[in-house]
Design a protein around this motif. Sequence first.
Motif, PDB file in Angstrom:
ATOM      1  N   PHE A  52      -4.399   2.135 -10.419  1.00  0.00           N
ATOM      2  CA  PHE A  52      -4.609   3.540 -10.055  1.00  0.00           C
ATOM      3  C   PHE A  52      -4.275   3.654  -8.576  1.00  0.00           C
ATOM      4  O   PHE A  52      -5.140   3.565  -7.714  1.00  0.00           O
ATOM      5  N   PRO A  53      -2.970   3.881  -8.239  1.00  0.00           N
ATOM      6  CA  PRO A  53      -2.535   3.739  -6.851  1.00  0.00           C
ATOM      7  C   PRO A  53      -2.638   4.976  -5.978  1.00  0.00           C
ATOM      8  O   PRO A  53      -2.741   4.860  -4.763  1.00  0.00           O
ATOM      9  N   THR A  54      -2.578   6.186  -6.579  1.00  0.00           N
ATOM     10  CA  THR A  54      -2.549   7.405  -5.765  1.00  0.00           C
ATOM     11  C   THR A  54      -3.330   8.518  -6.445  1.00  0.00           C
ATOM     12  O   THR A  54      -3.520   8.513  -7.662  1.00  0.00           O
ATOM     13  N   LYS A  55      -3.749   9.495  -5.646  1.00  0.00           N
ATOM     14  CA  LYS A  55      -4.487  10.628  -6.204  1.00  0.00           C
ATOM     15  C   LYS A  55      -3.608  11.469  -7.117  1.00  0.00           C
ATOM     16  O   LYS A  55      -4.111  12.138  -8.029  1.00  0.00           O
ATOM     17  N   ASP A  75      -7.920  -0.170 -11.352  1.00  0.00           N
ATOM     18  CA  ASP A  75      -7.679  -1.162 -10.312  1.00  0.00           C
ATOM     19  C   ASP A  75      -7.318  -0.445  -9.009  1.00  0.00           C
ATOM     20  O   ASP A  75      -6.279   0.203  -8.914  1.00  0.00           O
ATOM     21  N   ILE A  76      -8.202  -0.566  -8.015  1.00  0.00           N
ATOM     22  CA  ILE A  76      -8.038   0.148  -6.739  1.00  0.00           C
ATOM     23  C   ILE A  76      -8.218  -0.850  -5.602  1.00  0.00           C
ATOM     24  O   ILE A  76      -9.159  -1.648  -5.615  1.00  0.00           O
ATOM     25  N   HIS A  77      -7.347  -0.767  -4.601  1.00  0.00           N
ATOM     26  CA  HIS A  77      -7.425  -1.775  -3.539  1.00  0.00           C
ATOM     27  C   HIS A  77      -8.042  -1.268  -2.244  1.00  0.00           C
ATOM     28  O   HIS A  77      -8.890  -1.920  -1.660  1.00  0.00           O
ATOM     29  N   PHE A  78      -7.625  -0.118  -1.740  1.00  0.00           N
ATOM     30  CA  PHE A  78      -8.052   0.276  -0.400  1.00  0.00           C
ATOM     31  C   PHE A  78      -8.743   1.639  -0.323  1.00  0.00           C
ATOM     32  O   PHE A  78      -9.484   1.891   0.622  1.00  0.00           O
ATOM     33  N   ASP A  79      -8.504   2.495  -1.283  1.00  0.00           N
ATOM     34  CA  ASP A  79      -8.915   3.891  -1.180  1.00  0.00           C
ATOM     35  C   ASP A  79     -10.235   4.145  -1.898  1.00  0.00           C
ATOM     36  O   ASP A  79     -10.299   4.176  -3.133  1.00  0.00           O
ATOM     37  N   ALA A  80     -11.303   4.338  -1.119  1.00  0.00           N
ATOM     38  CA  ALA A  80     -12.618   4.594  -1.715  1.00  0.00           C
ATOM     39  C   ALA A  80     -12.630   5.892  -2.512  1.00  0.00           C
ATOM     40  O   ALA A  80     -13.324   6.002  -3.534  1.00  0.00           O
ATOM     41  N   ASP A  81     -11.856   6.874  -2.064  1.00  0.00           N
ATOM     42  CA  ASP A  81     -11.811   8.150  -2.774  1.00  0.00           C
ATOM     43  C   ASP A  81     -11.256   7.978  -4.186  1.00  0.00           C
ATOM     44  O   ASP A  81     -11.685   8.671  -5.122  1.00  0.00           O
ATOM     45  N   ILE A  96     -12.484  -3.220  -7.187  1.00  0.00           N
ATOM     46  CA  ILE A  96     -12.297  -2.874  -5.784  1.00  0.00           C
ATOM     47  C   ILE A  96     -12.507  -4.109  -4.916  1.00  0.00           C
ATOM     48  O   ILE A  96     -13.032  -5.123  -5.372  1.00  0.00           O
ATOM     49  N   ASN A  97     -12.097  -3.987  -3.663  1.00  0.00           N
ATOM     50  CA  ASN A  97     -12.429  -4.974  -2.641  1.00  0.00           C
ATOM     51  C   ASN A  97     -13.361  -4.282  -1.649  1.00  0.00           C
ATOM     52  O   ASN A  97     -12.901  -3.503  -0.803  1.00  0.00           O
ATOM     53  N   ILE A 109     -19.951   4.819  -3.630  1.00  0.00           N
ATOM     54  CA  ILE A 109     -19.374   4.209  -4.839  1.00  0.00           C
ATOM     55  C   ILE A 109     -20.463   3.576  -5.696  1.00  0.00           C
ATOM     56  O   ILE A 109     -20.520   3.772  -6.913  1.00  0.00           O
ATOM     57  N   THR A 110     -21.346   2.782  -5.054  1.00  0.00           N
ATOM     58  CA  THR A 110     -22.395   2.119  -5.829  1.00  0.00           C
ATOM     59  C   THR A 110     -23.355   3.136  -6.439  1.00  0.00           C
ATOM     60  O   THR A 110     -23.789   2.974  -7.583  1.00  0.00           O
TER      61      THR A 110
END
Length: 346
Positions: A52-55, A75-81, A96-97, A109-110
């Motif tokens: 899931f790379p972009t909004k 699967d999301i790497h950097f974007d909390a939104d 996430i990381n 998020i939690t």
Amino acid sequence: MHTVVIGGLTIGGDAPVRVESMLKTPVADVAGCRKELEALRKGGCELVRVAFPTKETAPMLEVLLRDATLPLMADIHFDADLALRALDMGCPSVRINPGNMPKRDLARITATAVASKAVIRIGANSGSLNNKQIEDAQGDRGRALVEAVKEQARLLLDHGFQDIILSAKSTSVRETVVANTLLAQTYPSLPMHVGVTEAGSGMDGLVRSTAGLSLLLAQGIGDTLRVSLTGPSIEEVKAGFSILRALELRMSGVTLISCPTCGRKRVDVAAIVEALRRELDSFPEGLTLAVMGCEVNGPREASHADLGIAGAPKGVVLFRRGEKIAECSSLDISRIVEELKRVLEK
């Protein structure tokens, strides 16, 4: 042991080791994703990760979530939104990381994951290690992976969030085994996802994945797995179940065994195996089939098989648990396969 549930799928504890994969089709291609998801479902896949790379791709992910017949993990790497958006859309799990996200966003998020009863998978791979982590581990990248995952786990646990799946992957089998063995000792109650990342393609990819996964699974380490291959995602699922069958951890599907052949062979073992492989979906779950080249060691060496074929002076013999039950005088492969199916039905 703590268990987590993703879309009705229980992971951890006494649940079987789950086989998962990841969509190779971009989420923007909804029709392609649907087709791939259906193939994975038919192949027995139990959990699918979706990039899931972009909004801009949120509407497409929402459609897949609405229609999915398998549990999905965004699967999301950097974007909390993006993580929040996926959870708000009803995604049952996200990857996430936490180290890449501000603490304020992580708290959101939690909190959202708790409210929606979603699962968060965290983890590190060898390509994401920083210099400090490697230096602190005195150059041992396997141990550095553990420290990286511990940093992430602390961020979630400090927020009181426990529905976590841990992951530590490397292209190196040694690093992967070291990292996951230490992680299992550090967090014995948390479910773990295992795999060798960037394993490659073909035989090398299968061997690399099997070597790493077998060393871990044989120790009881791993609650979900992915065989990360360069190729169709369904091949990852087939390989995953094959590894679990070989380790006798899950007997999903049919176990097909065959002799390596020698100068005594009386039948074309390879051709019969390939013909049977195309028919495996028509055989009962959990069945063990054997194809042996001759009657000398055929029934005996494969006496554990539920049903088997062995070459004979005048065709083939069919056996069950080492005992001869029928004969077929033809060497025509299609006739042999049909006779085997007839005996099985009888």
